[in-house]
Every structure is written in C-alpha cells, then in structure tokens.
Design a protein around this motif. Structure first.
Motif, mmCIF file in Angstrom:
data_model
loop_
_atom_site.group_PDB
_atom_site.id
_atom_site.type_symbol
_atom_site.label_atom_id
_atom_site.label_comp_id
_atom_site.label_asym_id
_atom_site.label_seq_id
_atom_site.Cartn_x
_atom_site.Cartn_y
_atom_site.Cartn_z
ATOM 1 N N GLU A 77 54.739 48.935 38.962
ATOM 2 C CA GLU A 77 53.863 48.627 37.836
ATOM 3 C C GLU A 77 52.535 48.035 38.300
ATOM 4 O OE1 GLU A 77 56.705 45.172 38.405
ATOM 5 O OE2 GLU A 77 56.913 47.334 38.242
ATOM 6 N N VAL A 78 52.551 47.296 39.394
ATOM 7 C CA VAL A 78 51.305 46.766 39.955
ATOM 8 C C VAL A 78 50.502 47.901 40.568
ATOM 9 C CG1 VAL A 78 50.327 45.247 41.724
ATOM 10 C CG2 VAL A 78 52.283 44.483 40.368
ATOM 11 N N ARG A 79 51.181 48.809 41.237
ATOM 12 C CA ARG A 79 50.530 49.930 41.891
ATOM 13 C C ARG A 79 49.843 50.840 40.886
ATOM 14 N NH1 ARG A 79 54.542 52.171 46.172
ATOM 15 N NH2 ARG A 79 54.470 49.989 46.696
ATOM 16 N N ARG A 80 50.448 51.013 39.721
ATOM 17 C CA ARG A 80 49.911 51.926 38.720
ATOM 18 C C ARG A 80 48.801 51.303 37.884
ATOM 19 N NH1 ARG A 80 55.732 53.848 37.513
ATOM 20 N NH2 ARG A 80 55.841 55.646 38.862
ATOM 21 N N LYS A 81 48.665 49.977 37.909
ATOM 22 C CA LYS A 81 47.659 49.316 37.097
ATOM 23 C C LYS A 81 46.273 49.585 37.663
ATOM 24 C CE LYS A 81 46.536 44.875 35.099
ATOM 25 N NZ LYS A 81 46.847 43.465 35.050
ATOM 26 N N ARG A 82 45.374 49.999 36.803
ATOM 27 C CA ARG A 82 44.002 50.281 37.238
ATOM 28 C C ARG A 82 43.274 48.987 37.511
ATOM 29 N NH1 ARG A 82 41.019 55.174 34.706
ATOM 30 N NH2 ARG A 82 39.468 54.047 35.835
ATOM 31 N N THR A 83 42.502 48.963 38.577
ATOM 32 C CA THR A 83 41.728 47.773 38.896
ATOM 33 C C THR A 83 40.248 47.975 38.633
ATOM 34 O OG1 THR A 83 41.522 48.496 41.191
ATOM 35 C CG2 THR A 83 43.351 47.023 40.666
ATOM 36 N N ASP A 84 39.843 49.217 38.437
ATOM 37 C CA ASP A 84 38.416 49.473 38.281
ATOM 38 C C ASP A 84 37.958 49.451 36.834
ATOM 39 O OD1 ASP A 84 39.662 51.777 37.481
ATOM 40 O OD2 ASP A 84 38.328 53.118 38.568
ATOM 41 N N ILE A 88 33.339 42.869 36.821
ATOM 42 C CA ILE A 88 33.386 41.899 37.911
ATOM 43 C C ILE A 88 33.268 40.489 37.344
ATOM 44 C CG2 ILE A 88 32.170 41.109 39.983
ATOM 45 C CD1 ILE A 88 31.229 44.020 40.317
ATOM 46 N N ALA A 89 34.030 39.552 37.922
ATOM 47 C CA ALA A 89 33.965 38.149 37.500
ATOM 48 C C ALA A 89 32.511 37.671 37.577
ATOM 49 C CB ALA A 89 34.863 37.288 38.375
ATOM 50 N N GLY A 90 32.099 36.968 36.539
ATOM 51 C CA GLY A 90 30.721 36.480 36.460
ATOM 52 C C GLY A 90 29.845 37.338 35.559
ATOM 53 N N THR A 91 30.313 38.543 35.236
ATOM 54 C CA THR A 91 29.562 39.423 34.343
ATOM 55 C C THR A 91 29.484 38.788 32.956
ATOM 56 O OG1 THR A 91 30.313 41.374 35.542
ATOM 57 C CG2 THR A 91 29.492 41.733 33.304
ATOM 58 N N CYS A 103 28.051 35.773 23.502
ATOM 59 C CA CYS A 103 28.051 35.970 24.958
ATOM 60 C C CYS A 103 29.422 35.588 25.523
ATOM 61 C CB CYS A 103 26.957 35.124 25.596
ATOM 62 S SG CYS A 103 26.851 35.336 27.379
ATOM 63 N N VAL A 104 30.013 36.499 26.274
ATOM 64 C CA VAL A 104 31.312 36.287 26.912
ATOM 65 C C VAL A 104 31.112 36.394 28.419
ATOM 66 C CG1 VAL A 104 33.621 37.250 27.233
ATOM 67 C CG2 VAL A 104 32.578 37.226 24.959
ATOM 68 N N THR A 105 31.708 35.485 29.158
ATOM 69 C CA THR A 105 31.655 35.535 30.619
ATOM 70 C C THR A 105 33.001 36.012 31.142
ATOM 71 O OG1 THR A 105 30.110 33.675 30.659
ATOM 72 C CG2 THR A 105 31.232 34.187 32.719
ATOM 73 N N VAL A 106 32.967 36.993 32.031
ATOM 74 C CA VAL A 106 34.188 37.509 32.642
ATOM 75 C C VAL A 106 34.605 36.553 33.748
ATOM 76 C CG1 VAL A 106 35.229 39.442 33.889
ATOM 77 C CG2 VAL A 106 33.484 39.883 32.148
ATOM 78 N N LEU A 107 35.869 36.123 33.705
ATOM 79 C CA LEU A 107 36.435 35.256 34.738
ATOM 80 C C LEU A 107 37.398 36.074 35.597
ATOM 81 C CD1 LEU A 107 37.332 32.209 32.438
ATOM 82 C CD2 LEU A 107 35.241 32.548 33.777
ATOM 83 N N ALA A 108 37.827 35.512 36.701
ATOM 84 C CA ALA A 108 38.765 36.224 37.577
ATOM 85 C C ALA A 108 40.083 36.515 36.872
ATOM 86 C CB ALA A 108 39.012 35.413 38.843
ATOM 87 N N ASP A 109 40.487 35.632 35.973
ATOM 88 C CA ASP A 109 41.786 35.804 35.319
ATOM 89 C C ASP A 109 41.696 35.832 33.797
ATOM 90 O OD1 ASP A 109 41.025 33.180 35.048
ATOM 91 O OD2 ASP A 109 43.002 32.353 35.490
ATOM 92 N N GLY A 110 40.545 36.165 33.266
ATOM 93 C CA GLY A 110 40.393 36.224 31.814
ATOM 94 C C GLY A 110 38.926 36.239 31.417
ATOM 95 N N PHE A 111 38.632 35.581 30.309
ATOM 96 C CA PHE A 111 37.279 35.567 29.771
ATOM 97 C C PHE A 111 36.982 34.183 29.211
ATOM 98 C CE2 PHE A 111 39.215 39.709 29.361
ATOM 99 C CZ PHE A 111 38.272 40.536 29.932
ATOM 100 N N GLU A 112 35.707 33.848 29.105
ATOM 101 C CA GLU A 112 35.302 32.594 28.497
ATOM 102 C C GLU A 112 34.318 32.890 27.376
ATOM 103 O OE1 GLU A 112 32.389 29.057 29.677
ATOM 104 O OE2 GLU A 112 34.075 29.287 31.056
#
Length: 148
Positions: A77-84, A88-91, A103-112
C-alpha cells in the motif's frame, strides 16, 4: 548518452499519442497498455536506452529492490501510493472565495490554515465554505471529476 539517443528521447514530447503507440509496438513488440501519455513517454525513453545500452545487471536490480524494501518496509500500500500528487512543503495555496482571500500553507505532514493544522485540504475547504468540497478541486489542484 550519445546525441542520437538524446535526440530520440527529446522528440517523444512532441510525438502524437498514436505515433507513441506505434513506437511502443515497434520497440516492445506488444500492444501498448491503456496508460496515459506520460507513462508511454517515460517507458519508451527507458526502452530506447535499454536497447542501446543493455538491461540493468541482476545485481543492480537486487540492490534497487533492497533499497525499495528499506523505504517502504515491503508494504504494497505504501508502494502504490503516489508521491508526486502533493505540493512541496512550504507551498502556499491561495483561493479567493466570496470576496475573501484564503491562504493555506502545505506542511510535510498536512496543511496549515489560519494558524491551525489540518490533515486534509477538504477539511479546510469545508471550514471555508460550510459545505463538503473536494479540497484538491477547491484549491485548483485537480479538475472536478478527475481521478486520483
């Protein structure tokens, strides 16, 4: 890489999809899969190089598989998950809704959003609109009705 190989690969971007399918038939001697254009281009580019320079050595394939196992622990399931598909974090994602800019900031593990962490863009879109939205569509990262 030689100039001719580089040139052949470079022309793939400007080749029509029916012609890419024809190239697939020539290079793989099979019918092309019903995949998107990007997939066809990448596999054809690899095949052109493979035919010119040879396949990967078995030791290299084993090493790549071992590295993959280290990264995903052998979980399919990890292998099949798309990463692209994730920005990118900080966007910063900006969306105007009913005359207000959000305005939403992308974080490494979610959003702010407004100083609060969120796990999904859909939760933020719901917070903004008061209705259920696909967050990717709301912020313009995917067209409505497009598959994942």
């Amino acid at each position: 890489m030689t100039e001719s190989i580089i040139a052949r690969i470079a022309t793939l971007k400007n080749t029509s999809t029916p012609d890419l399918r024809g190239m697939w038939r020539d290079l793989f001697e099979t019918e092309p899969p019903r995949q998107n254009r990007r997939f066809l281009e990448s596999r054809l580019a690899y095949r052109i190089q493979e035919l010119e320079y040879g396949e990967l050595r078995p030791a290299t394939i084993e090493r790549l598989e071992a590295l993959g196992e280290d990264l995903d622990g052998g979980k399919m399931e990890v292998r099949r998950k798309r990463t692209d598909d994730r920005p990118i974090a900080g966007t910063r994602l900006i969306r105007e809704f009913q005359g207000v800019e959000h305005c939403v900031t992308v974080l490494a593990d979610g959003f702010e959003y407004q100083g609060r962490p969120y796990k999904s863009l859909s939760a933020i879109a719901r917070s903004i609109t008061g209705t259920r939205w696909n967050g990717w569509v709301f912020f313009g990262l995917r067209k409505s009705g497009a598959g994942q």
